[in-house]
Design an enzyme around this catalytic site. Sequence first.
Site, PDB file in Angstrom:
ATOM      1  N   CYS A 159      -2.432   8.698   3.322  1.00  0.00           N
ATOM      2  CA  CYS A 159      -2.068   8.173   2.001  1.00  0.00           C
ATOM      3  C   CYS A 159      -3.158   8.381   0.972  1.00  0.00           C
ATOM      4  O   CYS A 159      -2.884   8.397  -0.232  1.00  0.00           O
ATOM      5  CB  CYS A 159      -1.695   6.690   2.096  1.00  0.00           C
ATOM      6  SG  CYS A 159      -3.007   5.645   2.765  1.00  0.00           S
ATOM      7  N   GLU A 165       0.869  -1.182   0.000  1.00  0.00           N
ATOM      8  CA  GLU A 165       0.000   0.000   0.000  1.00  0.00           C
ATOM      9  C   GLU A 165       0.901   1.225   0.000  1.00  0.00           C
ATOM     10  O   GLU A 165       1.522   1.547   1.015  1.00  0.00           O
ATOM     11  CB  GLU A 165      -0.923  -0.016   1.220  1.00  0.00           C
ATOM     12  CG  GLU A 165      -1.742  -1.287   1.386  1.00  0.00           C
ATOM     13  CD  GLU A 165      -2.706  -1.541   0.248  1.00  0.00           C
ATOM     14  OE1 GLU A 165      -2.896  -0.636  -0.599  1.00  0.00           O
ATOM     15  OE2 GLU A 165      -3.262  -2.647   0.181  1.00  0.00           O
TER      16      GLU A 165
END
Length: 465
Positions: free
Chosen positions: A248, A214
């Site tokens: 993020c 990720e």
Amino acid sequence: MSDAQALSARLEAQRRAFAVEPFPSARRRHDRLARLDAMTRRHRDEIIQAIRQDFGHRADAETRLAEITPLRMAIHYARRHLRRWMRPKRATVPWRLLPGRARVYRQPLGVVGIIAPSNYPWHLAWMPAVDALAAGNRVMIKPGEQTPATSALMARLAERYFAPDELCVVTGDTDVARAFSALPFDHLLFTGSARVGHEVARAAAANLTPVTLELGGKTPVIIGTDADLEKAAERIAFGKWLNAGQTCIAPDHVLIEASRLVEFIDAMTRTVTTFYPRGSASEDYSAVPGEAQRRRLTAMLDEARDHGCRVIELGEHVALPDGGAKLPPTLVIDPHEGLAIMHEEVFGPWLPVIGVRDLDTALARVTEGPRPLALYAFTDDADLRRRLLEETHSGGVVFNDTLWHNAVPALPFGGVGASGMGAYRGEAGFLRFSLARGVFLQSRRSAVGLLNPPYRRWLIRLLGL
């Protein structure tokens, strides 16, 4: 004992324990998830305080909203659906093989390693652990080294609520992280930067360890011609300056028709003033921890200024007593493509706002750029929504808001291309950390023996083989 030896010993202990119980019952998995929930609920105030200490300042409400509540929601969702996920799934059998039967069994992988970042230290360490535990695995976690207070608390609580051969937390510096990523896990999940993600993938490849990465990226926001700019500004501001942009999936840059640019800037300015009445000094505005991170962001903004970009600071730089700092919400208008702020993930409170000729131009920019972890669009236009879903790629998509797909336990979360590989959360996470094992059950009355040599050519033609 070296770090590598100590880590290998922990991994081996978990492997031995897994060999004794290779398929934990639903009751055992429920119990592990319940302990994780109780740990988070009972020690909520300690978690909030540890994160605040690591950041220099973080609003308590943000930690509850972004770290604690989503984790507990994910745990409750997994416990509610676990028995259904564990059930073998029927598979269709070709008519030539009837009355044979086929099933897909979902088997635990073994030991799952998790490397977590520092921006959401509790959430991003434990969220994948929920899925790994639900799938019946043992778990080792390496939290971020930039949040020592939270990591230490995590390790202490893990020892209290879990046996070390069941789940353990390993603290340490980057050398420990490198040794951790080189362990022969049955699966390794990493959340962090693309640069470190490359290193983790290379280390895992030496053991043929499957990985989930990720990695974030430059999440775009497209504002349609029909968008309510006041509402769009409110939702973008929430998503951007939660945790001072250190998310993020935070909006990285905004694409809007040039004719509406001034109106949007005014709306953003009003919204930030409403959210943070005392500017960066507001209690609800978080700090940016780490001198290196602040230097990176400052250099990025200075470069934009030096190249003639209009920079609108919506607050002041606030120094904190512990040496940390709050960096103000800042708009950077029409930065050039060659600037760092346009080709690096911002991961901070700077928001580039780019005026484009039309929405086709905005769509082309998204399509031609690296595939992001999320895509946000403010529009009720069904055709534009369809085009965004069909012509672009991203880990997730949200219409008329930001971030909230991450709070839906049933939705998979993951990147694509430059923003990562693989997804977890909910059933997708259960599958990520399980082996889908195909099983065929032959019937006693099977006719497949007719296909044994010597072959009957007429039968093969009859069966269409």
